[in-house]
Motif scaffolding. Structure first.
Motif, PDB file in Angstrom:
ATOM      1  N   PHE A  91      36.784  40.513  43.464  1.00 45.32           N
ATOM      2  CA  PHE A  91      35.943  39.379  43.070  1.00 45.32           C
ATOM      3  C   PHE A  91      36.132  38.209  44.030  1.00 45.32           C
ATOM      4  O   PHE A  91      35.174  37.624  44.515  1.00 45.32           O
ATOM      5  N   ARG A  92      37.380  37.876  44.320  1.00 49.37           N
ATOM      6  CA  ARG A  92      37.653  36.738  45.208  1.00 49.37           C
ATOM      7  C   ARG A  92      37.257  37.034  46.655  1.00 49.37           C
ATOM      8  O   ARG A  92      36.834  36.143  47.378  1.00 49.37           O
ATOM      9  N   ALA A  93      37.375  38.281  47.081  1.00 52.35           N
ATOM     10  CA  ALA A  93      36.960  38.629  48.437  1.00 52.35           C
ATOM     11  C   ALA A  93      35.464  38.389  48.608  1.00 52.35           C
ATOM     12  O   ALA A  93      35.004  37.975  49.670  1.00 52.35           O
ATOM     13  N   GLU A  94      34.705  38.603  47.542  1.00 50.06           N
ATOM     14  CA  GLU A  94      33.256  38.400  47.596  1.00 50.06           C
ATOM     15  C   GLU A  94      32.861  36.953  47.341  1.00 50.06           C
ATOM     16  O   GLU A  94      31.986  36.420  48.008  1.00 50.06           O
ATOM     17  N   HIS A  95      33.513  36.291  46.389  1.00 50.30           N
ATOM     18  CA  HIS A  95      33.076  34.970  45.936  1.00 50.30           C
ATOM     19  C   HIS A  95      33.941  33.812  46.442  1.00 50.30           C
ATOM     20  O   HIS A  95      33.615  32.655  46.185  1.00 50.30           O
ATOM     21  N   GLY A  96      35.040  34.114  47.109  1.00 55.64           N
ATOM     22  CA  GLY A  96      35.904  33.060  47.615  1.00 55.64           C
ATOM     23  C   GLY A  96      36.849  32.509  46.555  1.00 55.64           C
ATOM     24  O   GLY A  96      36.881  32.974  45.419  1.00 55.64           O
ATOM     25  N   TYR A  97      37.602  31.501  46.944  1.00 56.31           N
ATOM     26  CA  TYR A  97      38.626  30.923  46.062  1.00 56.31           C
ATOM     27  C   TYR A  97      38.254  29.544  45.559  1.00 56.31           C
ATOM     28  O   TYR A  97      39.103  28.784  45.141  1.00 56.31           O
ATOM     29  N   GLY A  98      36.973  29.210  45.581  1.00 59.75           N
ATOM     30  CA  GLY A  98      36.523  27.911  45.077  1.00 59.75           C
ATOM     31  C   GLY A  98      36.485  27.889  43.559  1.00 59.75           C
ATOM     32  O   GLY A  98      37.002  28.785  42.877  1.00 59.75           O
ATOM     33  N   ASP A  99      35.845  26.867  43.025  1.00 59.89           N
ATOM     34  CA  ASP A  99      35.718  26.729  41.579  1.00 59.89           C
ATOM     35  C   ASP A  99      34.922  27.888  40.998  1.00 59.89           C
ATOM     36  O   ASP A  99      34.036  28.440  41.639  1.00 59.89           O
ATOM     37  N   LEU A 100      35.254  28.243  39.773  1.00 61.20           N
ATOM     38  CA  LEU A 100      34.567  29.332  39.093  1.00 61.20           C
ATOM     39  C   LEU A 100      33.517  28.785  38.144  1.00 61.20           C
ATOM     40  O   LEU A 100      33.746  27.789  37.454  1.00 61.20           O
ATOM     41  N   ASP A 101      32.392  29.449  38.102  1.00 63.01           N
ATOM     42  CA  ASP A 101      31.361  29.177  37.112  1.00 63.01           C
ATOM     43  C   ASP A 101      31.803  29.846  35.807  1.00 63.01           C
ATOM     44  O   ASP A 101      32.573  30.811  35.832  1.00 63.01           O
ATOM     45  N   ILE A 102      31.334  29.376  34.681  1.00 65.75           N
ATOM     46  CA  ILE A 102      31.723  29.961  33.391  1.00 65.75           C
ATOM     47  C   ILE A 102      31.355  31.447  33.333  1.00 65.75           C
ATOM     48  O   ILE A 102      31.987  32.231  32.653  1.00 65.75           O
ATOM     49  N   ARG A 103      30.343  31.884  34.085  1.00 67.11           N
ATOM     50  CA  ARG A 103      29.974  33.296  34.107  1.00 67.11           C
ATOM     51  C   ARG A 103      30.968  34.132  34.899  1.00 67.11           C
ATOM     52  O   ARG A 103      30.917  35.343  34.871  1.00 67.11           O
ATOM     53  N   ASP A 104      31.867  33.473  35.637  1.00 65.18           N
ATOM     54  CA  ASP A 104      32.800  34.163  36.515  1.00 65.18           C
ATOM     55  C   ASP A 104      34.218  34.219  35.940  1.00 65.18           C
ATOM     56  O   ASP A 104      35.191  34.226  36.673  1.00 65.18           O
ATOM     57  N   VAL A 105      34.325  34.251  34.637  1.00 69.22           N
ATOM     58  CA  VAL A 105      35.639  34.312  34.006  1.00 69.22           C
ATOM     59  C   VAL A 105      35.662  35.446  32.990  1.00 69.22           C
ATOM     60  O   VAL A 105      34.636  35.849  32.470  1.00 69.22           O
ATOM     61  N   SER A 106      36.851  35.951  32.720  1.00 67.78           N
ATOM     62  CA  SER A 106      36.955  37.065  31.785  1.00 67.78           C
ATOM     63  C   SER A 106      37.329  36.618  30.381  1.00 67.78           C
ATOM     64  O   SER A 106      37.053  37.323  29.418  1.00 67.78           O
ATOM     65  N   HIS A 107      37.939  35.458  30.229  1.00 65.85           N
ATOM     66  CA  HIS A 107      38.381  35.009  28.907  1.00 65.85           C
ATOM     67  C   HIS A 107      38.514  33.488  28.926  1.00 65.85           C
ATOM     68  O   HIS A 107      39.307  32.947  29.695  1.00 65.85           O
ATOM     69  N   GLY A 108      37.759  32.818  28.089  1.00 63.78           N
ATOM     70  CA  GLY A 108      37.825  31.358  28.062  1.00 63.78           C
ATOM     71  C   GLY A 108      37.465  30.787  29.417  1.00 63.78           C
ATOM     72  O   GLY A 108      36.388  31.022  29.928  1.00 63.78           O
ATOM     73  N   GLN A 109      38.366  30.062  30.027  1.00 61.19           N
ATOM     74  CA  GLN A 109      38.148  29.458  31.344  1.00 61.19           C
ATOM     75  C   GLN A 109      38.953  30.150  32.435  1.00 61.19           C
ATOM     76  O   GLN A 109      39.084  29.635  33.530  1.00 61.19           O
ATOM     77  N   LYS A 110      39.517  31.318  32.146  1.00 59.24           N
ATOM     78  CA  LYS A 110      40.447  31.953  33.083  1.00 59.24           C
ATOM     79  C   LYS A 110      40.022  33.369  33.435  1.00 59.24           C
ATOM     80  O   LYS A 110      39.274  34.006  32.713  1.00 59.24           O
ATOM     81  N   ARG A 111      40.565  33.853  34.555  1.00 64.17           N
ATOM     82  CA  ARG A 111      40.329  35.222  34.995  1.00 64.17           C
ATOM     83  C   ARG A 111      41.566  36.059  34.673  1.00 64.17           C
ATOM     84  O   ARG A 111      42.526  36.068  35.412  1.00 64.17           O
ATOM     85  N   PHE A 112      41.541  36.761  33.554  1.00 68.18           N
ATOM     86  CA  PHE A 112      42.647  37.640  33.197  1.00 68.18           C
ATOM     87  C   PHE A 112      42.393  39.068  33.665  1.00 68.18           C
ATOM     88  O   PHE A 112      43.310  39.867  33.732  1.00 68.18           O
ATOM     89  N   ASP A 113      41.144  39.390  33.933  1.00 63.67           N
ATOM     90  CA  ASP A 113      40.780  40.751  34.323  1.00 63.67           C
ATOM     91  C   ASP A 113      40.405  40.757  35.797  1.00 63.67           C
ATOM     92  O   ASP A 113      39.678  39.891  36.268  1.00 63.67           O
ATOM     93  N   HIS A 114      40.929  41.737  36.516  1.00 63.18           N
ATOM     94  CA  HIS A 114      40.742  41.810  37.966  1.00 63.18           C
ATOM     95  C   HIS A 114      40.464  43.242  38.374  1.00 63.18           C
ATOM     96  O   HIS A 114      40.819  44.176  37.660  1.00 63.18           O
ATOM     97  N   ILE A 115      39.858  43.388  39.533  1.00 65.90           N
ATOM     98  CA  ILE A 115      39.751  44.692  40.185  1.00 65.90           C
ATOM     99  C   ILE A 115      40.409  44.544  41.543  1.00 65.90           C
ATOM    100  O   ILE A 115      40.023  43.683  42.341  1.00 65.90           O
ATOM    101  N   PHE A 116      41.429  45.346  41.775  1.00 65.27           N
ATOM    102  CA  PHE A 116      42.112  45.363  43.063  1.00 65.27           C
ATOM    103  C   PHE A 116      41.727  46.650  43.770  1.00 65.27           C
ATOM    104  O   PHE A 116      41.663  47.708  43.150  1.00 65.27           O
ATOM    105  N   ALA A 117      41.472  46.547  45.053  1.00 66.76           N
ATOM    106  CA  ALA A 117      41.065  47.738  45.811  1.00 66.76           C
ATOM    107  C   ALA A 117      41.572  47.627  47.237  1.00 66.76           C
ATOM    108  O   ALA A 117      41.872  46.531  47.733  1.00 66.76           O
ATOM    109  N   SER A 118      41.618  48.764  47.889  1.00 65.69           N
ATOM    110  CA  SER A 118      41.981  48.804  49.293  1.00 65.69           C
ATOM    111  C   SER A 118      40.977  47.991  50.109  1.00 65.69           C
ATOM    112  O   SER A 118      39.783  47.970  49.799  1.00 65.69           O
TER     113      SER A 118
END
Length: 78
Positions: A20-47
């Motif tokens: 997600f961060r590789a595509e969208h960068g490390y700037g501020d997150l929109d509410i649509r870009d979070v997994s729970h409340g205001q935070k990102r608890f769910d991630h996809i890690f890949a090679s």
């Protein structure tokens, strides 16, 4: 946010990225870009060698979970 960035950026030493961060960068997150409340608890890690076409959190009706699902499409042809 700093703790998240330190951990997630450190995965590069192992050839892994937070898709997600590789595509969208490390700037501020929109509410649509979070997994729970205001935070990102769910991630996809890949090679780093896998190329993500699209990575986003999906809006859902919260019937099954209090987290928004995160989905990634990879280009497996290239």
């Amino acid at each position: 946010m700093a703790a998240e960035q330190n951990l997630l950026k450190g995965l590069g030493h192992f050839g892994m990225v937070d898709v997600f961060r590789a595509e969208h960068g490390y700037g501020d997150l929109d509410i649509r870009d979070v997994s729970h409340g205001q935070k990102r608890f769910d991630h996809i890690f890949a090679s780093e060698s896998l190329k993500s076409i699209d990575c986003q959190y999906l809006d859902h009706d919260n019937d099954c979970s209090d987290h928004n699902p995160i989905v990634t499409d990879f280009d497996l042809q290239g």
